[in-house]
Motif scaffolding. Structure first.
Motif, mmCIF file in Angstrom:
data_model
loop_
_atom_site.group_PDB
_atom_site.id
_atom_site.type_symbol
_atom_site.label_atom_id
_atom_site.label_comp_id
_atom_site.label_asym_id
_atom_site.label_seq_id
_atom_site.Cartn_x
_atom_site.Cartn_y
_atom_site.Cartn_z
ATOM 1 N N ARG A 88 52.482 42.091 46.592
ATOM 2 C CA ARG A 88 52.993 42.410 45.252
ATOM 3 C C ARG A 88 52.430 43.741 44.762
ATOM 4 N N PHE A 89 51.142 43.975 44.993
ATOM 5 C CA PHE A 89 50.537 45.247 44.568
ATOM 6 C C PHE A 89 51.127 46.408 45.356
ATOM 7 N N GLU A 90 51.279 46.231 46.663
ATOM 8 C CA GLU A 90 51.832 47.298 47.493
ATOM 9 C C GLU A 90 53.248 47.655 47.071
ATOM 10 N N ALA A 91 54.001 46.656 46.637
ATOM 11 C CA ALA A 91 55.397 46.891 46.224
ATOM 12 C C ALA A 91 55.514 47.263 44.746
ATOM 13 N N GLY A 92 54.392 47.258 44.018
ATOM 14 C CA GLY A 92 54.431 47.578 42.597
ATOM 15 C C GLY A 92 55.037 46.471 41.754
ATOM 16 N N ARG A 93 54.988 45.230 42.239
ATOM 17 C CA ARG A 93 55.577 44.081 41.527
ATOM 18 C C ARG A 93 54.523 43.185 40.894
ATOM 19 N N TYR A 94 53.385 43.753 40.577
ATOM 20 C CA TYR A 94 52.312 42.951 39.979
ATOM 21 C C TYR A 94 52.493 42.882 38.465
ATOM 22 N N ALA A 95 51.884 41.872 37.875
ATOM 23 C CA ALA A 95 51.948 41.675 36.425
ATOM 24 C C ALA A 95 50.580 41.964 35.813
ATOM 25 N N SER A 96 50.551 42.084 34.509
ATOM 26 C CA SER A 96 49.280 42.338 33.826
ATOM 27 C C SER A 96 48.305 41.182 34.057
ATOM 28 N N ARG A 97 48.815 39.952 34.197
ATOM 29 C CA ARG A 97 47.911 38.825 34.475
ATOM 30 C C ARG A 97 47.264 38.972 35.845
ATOM 31 N N ASP A 98 47.972 39.584 36.807
ATOM 32 C CA ASP A 98 47.390 39.848 38.118
ATOM 33 C C ASP A 98 46.226 40.831 37.988
ATOM 34 N N VAL A 99 46.457 41.886 37.213
ATOM 35 C CA VAL A 99 45.423 42.902 37.004
ATOM 36 C C VAL A 99 44.213 42.261 36.329
ATOM 37 N N MET A 100 44.453 41.515 35.266
ATOM 38 C CA MET A 100 43.359 40.870 34.532
ATOM 39 C C MET A 100 42.595 39.909 35.433
ATOM 40 N N ALA A 101 43.300 39.103 36.210
ATOM 41 C CA ALA A 101 42.643 38.139 37.096
ATOM 42 C C ALA A 101 41.796 38.842 38.150
ATOM 43 N N LEU A 102 42.300 39.927 38.702
ATOM 44 C CA LEU A 102 41.540 40.684 39.700
ATOM 45 C C LEU A 102 40.294 41.316 39.096
ATOM 46 N N ILE A 103 40.444 41.904 37.917
ATOM 47 C CA ILE A 103 39.298 42.532 37.254
ATOM 48 C C ILE A 103 38.229 41.473 36.947
ATOM 49 N N VAL A 104 38.631 40.344 36.383
ATOM 50 C CA VAL A 104 37.679 39.277 36.064
ATOM 51 C C VAL A 104 37.009 38.768 37.339
ATOM 52 N N ALA A 105 37.789 38.519 38.384
ATOM 53 C CA ALA A 105 37.224 38.031 39.647
ATOM 54 C C ALA A 105 36.227 39.041 40.213
ATOM 55 N N GLY A 106 36.590 40.312 40.187
ATOM 56 C CA GLY A 106 35.692 41.346 40.694
ATOM 57 C C GLY A 106 34.411 41.434 39.897
ATOM 58 N N LEU A 107 34.533 41.394 38.581
ATOM 59 C CA LEU A 107 33.341 41.442 37.732
ATOM 60 C C LEU A 107 32.439 40.242 37.985
ATOM 61 N N ARG A 108 33.051 39.068 38.112
ATOM 62 C CA ARG A 108 32.260 37.855 38.375
ATOM 63 C C ARG A 108 31.571 37.956 39.747
ATOM 64 N N GLY A 109 32.265 38.524 40.711
ATOM 65 C CA GLY A 109 31.664 38.745 42.031
ATOM 66 C C GLY A 109 30.511 39.734 41.986
ATOM 67 N N GLY A 110 30.534 40.609 40.993
ATOM 68 C CA GLY A 110 29.451 41.572 40.808
ATOM 69 C C GLY A 110 28.316 41.048 39.946
ATOM 70 N N GLY A 111 28.426 39.791 39.494
ATOM 71 C CA GLY A 111 27.346 39.177 38.742
ATOM 72 C C GLY A 111 27.602 39.006 37.250
ATOM 73 N N TRP A 112 28.738 39.481 36.765
ATOM 74 C CA TRP A 112 29.083 39.358 35.346
ATOM 75 C C TRP A 112 29.298 37.890 35.013
ATOM 76 N N LYS A 113 28.878 37.458 33.832
ATOM 77 C CA LYS A 113 28.966 36.051 33.449
ATOM 78 C C LYS A 113 30.134 35.748 32.516
ATOM 79 N N GLY A 114 30.949 36.738 32.200
ATOM 80 C CA GLY A 114 32.055 36.540 31.266
ATOM 81 C C GLY A 114 33.287 35.932 31.916
#
Length: 104
Positions: free
Chosen positions: A45-71
């Motif tokens: 979906r990202f490669e084709a440009g068919r992602y949604a804002s919820r995809d972006v938000m979920a990825l950012i949150v997952a990445g932050l949590r993987g980096g130790g963020w508690k939010g």
């Protein structure tokens, strides 16, 4: 500073850089949160440009949590990601790319 060889990405939130990284645990949570059978579908979906804002938000949150963020997602609703939604989408895609790129 983020280490790209370790799959890390710096994400500036409200003027403060946060280290983000997709770990095995956060990838599993991401699949569940987005209702995907596999992350390959999300990558496509990202490669084709068919992602949604919820995809972006979920990825950012997952990445932050993987980096130790508690939010969680609620903590980012009013937060400012430097560069706005376009930069957030670029950083989300970079997180995905770095998670699946072997070092070297």
């Amino acid at each position: 500073m983020a280490n790209p060889l370790a799959g890390e990405v710096d994400i500036p939130i409200d003027g403060v850089p946060h280290k983000a990284k997709l770990t095995l645990g956060t990838l599993a949570e991401l699949e569940d949160a987005l209702g995907e059978a596999s992350l390959v579908a999300l990558v496509e979906r990202f490669e084709a440009g068919r992602y949604a804002s919820r995809d972006v938000m979920a990825l950012i949150v997952a990445g932050l949590r993987g980096g130790g963020w508690k939010g969680g997602p609620q903590d980012l609703l009013a937060a400012d990601v430097a560069g706005g939604p376009v930069e957030a989408a670029r950083l989300a895609a970079l997180l995905l790319a770095r998670a699946f790129t072997p070092p070297g």
